[in-house]
Design an enzyme around this catalytic site. Sequence first.
Site, PDB file in Angstrom:
ATOM      1  N   GLY A 173      -5.041  -5.668   5.841  1.00  0.00           N
ATOM      2  CA  GLY A 173      -6.203  -4.792   5.912  1.00  0.00           C
ATOM      3  C   GLY A 173      -7.334  -5.271   6.794  1.00  0.00           C
ATOM      4  O   GLY A 173      -7.991  -4.472   7.458  1.00  0.00           O
ATOM      5  N   THR A 182      -0.643   0.917   6.337  1.00  0.00           N
ATOM      6  CA  THR A 182      -0.293  -0.176   5.430  1.00  0.00           C
ATOM      7  C   THR A 182      -0.157  -1.447   6.252  1.00  0.00           C
ATOM      8  O   THR A 182       0.518  -1.452   7.283  1.00  0.00           O
ATOM      9  CB  THR A 182       1.014   0.096   4.671  1.00  0.00           C
ATOM     10  OG1 THR A 182       1.386  -1.089   3.954  1.00  0.00           O
ATOM     11  CG2 THR A 182       2.159   0.492   5.590  1.00  0.00           C
ATOM     12  N   ARG A 192     -12.869  -8.440  -2.879  1.00  0.00           N
ATOM     13  CA  ARG A 192     -12.286  -8.129  -1.567  1.00  0.00           C
ATOM     14  C   ARG A 192     -11.779  -6.690  -1.503  1.00  0.00           C
ATOM     15  O   ARG A 192     -11.157  -6.177  -2.420  1.00  0.00           O
ATOM     16  CB  ARG A 192     -11.137  -9.100  -1.277  1.00  0.00           C
ATOM     17  CG  ARG A 192     -10.425  -8.848   0.055  1.00  0.00           C
ATOM     18  CD  ARG A 192      -9.179  -8.002  -0.097  1.00  0.00           C
ATOM     19  NE  ARG A 192      -8.510  -7.777   1.194  1.00  0.00           N
ATOM     20  CZ  ARG A 192      -7.523  -6.915   1.385  1.00  0.00           C
ATOM     21  NH1 ARG A 192      -7.067  -6.207   0.382  1.00  0.00           N
ATOM     22  NH2 ARG A 192      -6.986  -6.764   2.584  1.00  0.00           N
ATOM     23  N   THR A 243       0.875  -1.162   0.000  1.00  0.00           N
ATOM     24  CA  THR A 243       0.000   0.000   0.000  1.00  0.00           C
ATOM     25  C   THR A 243       0.909   1.207   0.000  1.00  0.00           C
ATOM     26  O   THR A 243       2.012   1.145   0.528  1.00  0.00           O
ATOM     27  CB  THR A 243      -0.875   0.010   1.277  1.00  0.00           C
ATOM     28  OG1 THR A 243      -1.575  -1.221   1.375  1.00  0.00           O
ATOM     29  CG2 THR A 243      -1.871   1.149   1.271  1.00  0.00           C
TER      30      THR A 243
END
Length: 314
Positions: free
Chosen positions: A234, A231, A208, A180
């Site tokens: 998740g 980051t 997702r 991320t």
Amino acid sequence: MFMNTHGIAIHGGAGTILRSLMTPEKEAQYIKGLQDAIVAGNSVLEKGGSSTDAVEIAVMSLENFPLFNAGKGAVFTNKGTHEMDASIMEGLTLEAGAVSGISNVQNPVHLARVVKEKSGHVFLSGADAELFAKQMGLPFQPDEYFYEEGRYKQWQEVKDSDGYQLDHTVNSGEGKKFGTVGAVALDKYGNLAAATSTGGMTNKRFGRIGDTPMIGAGTYANNKTCAISCTGHGEYFIRAVVAYDISCLMEYKGMSLKQACDFVVKDKLVKFGGEGGLVAIDPIGNIELPFNSEGMYRAWKKGDGKIEVKIYED
């Protein structure tokens, strides 16, 4: 109000990032990608620009850099496509914009900003978000633009299984990382902003979505407290509402930015298996970059100080 204090911090993912697994060439490429992004964002602040502009420009730079899992370097889904998520938030107004499950939009974070400013909504998804982007005249790219050989190989390793992978590239010598990108900034007017963007997980299925586009989970900004971009894995960051939790600890418990970040990232998340990190800045320019993994691609600059770029834990 014009302040002398300003600052910016960015990240390009966290995880098992070990010096022993990284080639000097690849390390140099990552450092350049981080430096380019922090310079781009900081130059906005130096010229008296807004923190929102700064985080958008910094994240767009990371999206355009193929080694990071966002934009151009986004990972492959189970269907062999790219589904990208992004969000942006302003600390002054608490206005926010987010998109998820979008394809072919060159810079998802730019679309998130346009959602914030022109859609009348906070969060758009999928094909209709792409339609909105087209109506707003945003640049699109063909599938080939998003193709990156290393990402394709990652997908090939797991595409016939039910499993998914985090941005996992052991074979290319980089270890496991949560791909991320994000940025937080404080401008000279005392306003905070945060932005985050991702390509998600390799081989992800069923549409997702992780924490990146969720305001309060992966991204949050409030002038009273802090700006946060996360980051990590998740699912855990969503369940812990990480970004907003840090802000709440500051607002309601009177914790400092460092105290709140350390508690959430190094204690609370660890206790129930959440791995990753974040970048954070408060209204007086303090910057924190905590992570509970073995490394995090990160860079920061405080006021007139020098640019710092780090990858590993030390």
